[in-house]
Design an enzyme around this catalytic site. Sequence first.
Site, PDB file in Angstrom:
ATOM      1  N   GLY A  46       0.845  -1.193   0.000  1.00  0.00           N
ATOM      2  CA  GLY A  46       0.000   0.000   0.000  1.00  0.00           C
ATOM      3  C   GLY A  46       0.878   1.239   0.000  1.00  0.00           C
ATOM      4  O   GLY A  46       2.076   1.174   0.323  1.00  0.00           O
ATOM      5  N   GLN A  51       2.679  10.052   1.718  1.00  0.00           N
ATOM      6  CA  GLN A  51       4.036   9.509   1.863  1.00  0.00           C
ATOM      7  C   GLN A  51       4.968   9.974   0.736  1.00  0.00           C
ATOM      8  O   GLN A  51       6.203   9.888   0.891  1.00  0.00           O
ATOM      9  CB  GLN A  51       3.976   7.982   1.870  1.00  0.00           C
ATOM     10  CG  GLN A  51       3.314   7.401   3.125  1.00  0.00           C
ATOM     11  CD  GLN A  51       3.234   5.906   3.056  1.00  0.00           C
ATOM     12  OE1 GLN A  51       2.285   5.370   2.489  1.00  0.00           O
ATOM     13  NE2 GLN A  51       4.199   5.217   3.618  1.00  0.00           N
ATOM     14  N   CYS A  91       5.729  -0.051   7.715  1.00  0.00           N
ATOM     15  CA  CYS A  91       5.420   1.156   6.949  1.00  0.00           C
ATOM     16  C   CYS A  91       6.638   1.547   6.115  1.00  0.00           C
ATOM     17  O   CYS A  91       7.766   1.547   6.627  1.00  0.00           O
ATOM     18  CB  CYS A  91       5.064   2.301   7.900  1.00  0.00           C
ATOM     19  SG  CYS A  91       4.610   3.832   7.073  1.00  0.00           S
ATOM     20  N   LEU A  92       6.429   1.878   4.865  1.00  0.00           N
ATOM     21  CA  LEU A  92       7.540   2.255   3.991  1.00  0.00           C
ATOM     22  C   LEU A  92       8.205   3.554   4.453  1.00  0.00           C
ATOM     23  O   LEU A  92       9.334   3.848   4.071  1.00  0.00           O
ATOM     24  CB  LEU A  92       7.035   2.388   2.550  1.00  0.00           C
ATOM     25  CG  LEU A  92       6.485   1.105   1.944  1.00  0.00           C
ATOM     26  CD1 LEU A  92       5.912   1.353   0.566  1.00  0.00           C
ATOM     27  CD2 LEU A  92       7.531  -0.005   1.925  1.00  0.00           C
ATOM     28  N   HIS A 133      -4.568   1.608   7.590  1.00  0.00           N
ATOM     29  CA  HIS A 133      -3.206   2.157   7.734  1.00  0.00           C
ATOM     30  C   HIS A 133      -3.005   3.332   6.767  1.00  0.00           C
ATOM     31  O   HIS A 133      -2.512   4.390   7.147  1.00  0.00           O
ATOM     32  CB  HIS A 133      -2.190   1.042   7.441  1.00  0.00           C
ATOM     33  CG  HIS A 133      -0.763   1.458   7.493  1.00  0.00           C
ATOM     34  ND1 HIS A 133       0.099   1.092   8.490  1.00  0.00           N
ATOM     35  CD2 HIS A 133      -0.026   2.212   6.636  1.00  0.00           C
ATOM     36  CE1 HIS A 133       1.306   1.612   8.256  1.00  0.00           C
ATOM     37  NE2 HIS A 133       1.245   2.290   7.138  1.00  0.00           N
ATOM     38  N   GLU A 134      -3.436   3.126   5.506  1.00  0.00           N
ATOM     39  CA  GLU A 134      -3.252   4.191   4.501  1.00  0.00           C
ATOM     40  C   GLU A 134      -4.156   5.388   4.783  1.00  0.00           C
ATOM     41  O   GLU A 134      -3.757   6.544   4.583  1.00  0.00           O
ATOM     42  CB  GLU A 134      -3.526   3.650   3.096  1.00  0.00           C
ATOM     43  CG  GLU A 134      -2.678   2.460   2.670  1.00  0.00           C
ATOM     44  CD  GLU A 134      -1.189   2.639   2.903  1.00  0.00           C
ATOM     45  OE1 GLU A 134      -0.499   1.632   3.051  1.00  0.00           O
ATOM     46  OE2 GLU A 134      -0.721   3.787   2.966  1.00  0.00           O
ATOM     47  N   HIS A 137      -2.604   7.635   7.127  1.00  0.00           N
ATOM     48  CA  HIS A 137      -1.610   8.517   6.487  1.00  0.00           C
ATOM     49  C   HIS A 137      -2.284   9.777   5.954  1.00  0.00           C
ATOM     50  O   HIS A 137      -1.736  10.876   6.084  1.00  0.00           O
ATOM     51  CB  HIS A 137      -0.900   7.788   5.339  1.00  0.00           C
ATOM     52  CG  HIS A 137       0.267   6.940   5.748  1.00  0.00           C
ATOM     53  ND1 HIS A 137       1.359   7.422   6.425  1.00  0.00           N
ATOM     54  CD2 HIS A 137       0.510   5.631   5.554  1.00  0.00           C
ATOM     55  CE1 HIS A 137       2.215   6.445   6.643  1.00  0.00           C
ATOM     56  NE2 HIS A 137       1.734   5.339   6.126  1.00  0.00           N
TER      57      HIS A 137
HETATM   58  O1  K2U Z   1       1.839   2.671   4.245  1.00  0.00           O
HETATM   59  C1  K2U Z   1       2.794   1.989   3.908  1.00  0.00           C
HETATM   60  O2  K2U Z   1       3.951   2.319   4.168  1.00  0.00           O
HETATM   61  C2  K2U Z   1       2.571   0.697   3.202  1.00  0.00           C
HETATM   62  C3  K2U Z   1       2.586  -0.477   4.117  1.00  0.00           C
HETATM   63  C4  K2U Z   1       1.154  -0.957   4.094  1.00  0.00           C
HETATM   64  C5  K2U Z   1       0.820  -1.958   5.128  1.00  0.00           C
HETATM   65  C6  K2U Z   1       0.888  -1.638   6.471  1.00  0.00           C
HETATM   66  C7  K2U Z   1       0.519  -2.568   7.431  1.00  0.00           C
HETATM   67  C8  K2U Z   1       0.084  -3.816   7.068  1.00  0.00           C
HETATM   68  C9  K2U Z   1       0.020  -4.120   5.729  1.00  0.00           C
HETATM   69  C10 K2U Z   1       0.380  -3.190   4.764  1.00  0.00           C
HETATM   70  C11 K2U Z   1       3.711  -1.349   3.542  1.00  0.00           C
HETATM   71  O3  K2U Z   1       3.205  -2.199   2.593  1.00  0.00           O
HETATM   72  S1  K2U Z   1       4.736  -2.063   4.710  1.00  0.00           S
HETATM   73  C12 K2U Z   1       5.137  -3.617   4.180  1.00  0.00           C
HETATM   74  C13 K2U Z   1       4.280  -4.645   4.889  1.00  0.00           C
HETATM   75  C14 K2U Z   1       3.490  -5.491   4.163  1.00  0.00           C
HETATM   76  C15 K2U Z   1       2.714  -6.441   4.824  1.00  0.00           C
HETATM   77  C16 K2U Z   1       2.724  -6.524   6.201  1.00  0.00           C
HETATM   78  C17 K2U Z   1       3.525  -5.668   6.925  1.00  0.00           C
HETATM   79  C18 K2U Z   1       4.317  -4.724   6.270  1.00  0.00           C
HETATM   80 ZN    ZN Z   2       2.635   3.478   6.134  1.00  0.00          ZN
END
Ligand code: K2U
Ligand code: ZN
Length: 167
Positions: A46, A51, A91-92, A133-134, A137
């Site tokens: 995501g 971001q 989180c990226l 989560h998004e 943001h």
């Molecule tokens: O917002 C972001 O930085 C994207 C995250 C989205 C995400 C957050 C929590 C759980 C799932 C997705 C990134 O994709 S972080 C990478 C990731 C992917 C799966 C699970 C945990 C972290």
């Molecule tokens: Zn994030």
Amino acid sequence: MSRLHILRYPDARLHKIAAPVAEVNDSIRSLVADMAETMYAAPGVGLAATQVDVHKQVIVIDASETHDQLLALINPEIVAAIGESDCEEGCLSVPGIYEKIARAEHIVVRALGLDGQSFTMEADGLLAVCIQHEMDHLKGRVFVEYLSRLKQTRIRAKMQKQLRQSA
Ligand code: K2U
Ligand code: ZN
């Protein structure tokens, strides 16, 4: 399409509130394409426009196993939230940090698609977690802010050390 720079916590721009998109036009569709390229390259499941320092209510998500089912949510609103469960999140914008966060287990979301039409969808599991989560943001909230003050302080210090080392 181009890959965009992802802001790193605790950059103050991550706390800006995203504005609603007035019209889903080619500029927004181009932003979604760039965000998708950036997300897939990271890699992530995501990415919110906040971001990449664009403060508009635009989210891209691909929680599919095959990484070929891109979902774009414009001006998203959660219209129903049911239950609660903990899930490990990352989180990226906060690389290397993974913590359990409580979120609604099942959600109903209304948003505009790339065609500018409103749609409603239901989500649970990783997709529900990622959407919440998004959407945080877009409200200027980073997931580490749900943690204790002590953990936040330690994470902030770690991010600032990473930044110094990469300079
Ligand atoms: O917002 C972001 O930085 C994207 C995250 C989205 C995400 C957050 C929590 C759980 C799932 C997705 C990134 O994709 S972080 C990478 C990731 C992917 C799966 C699970 C945990 C972290
Ligand atoms: Zn994030």
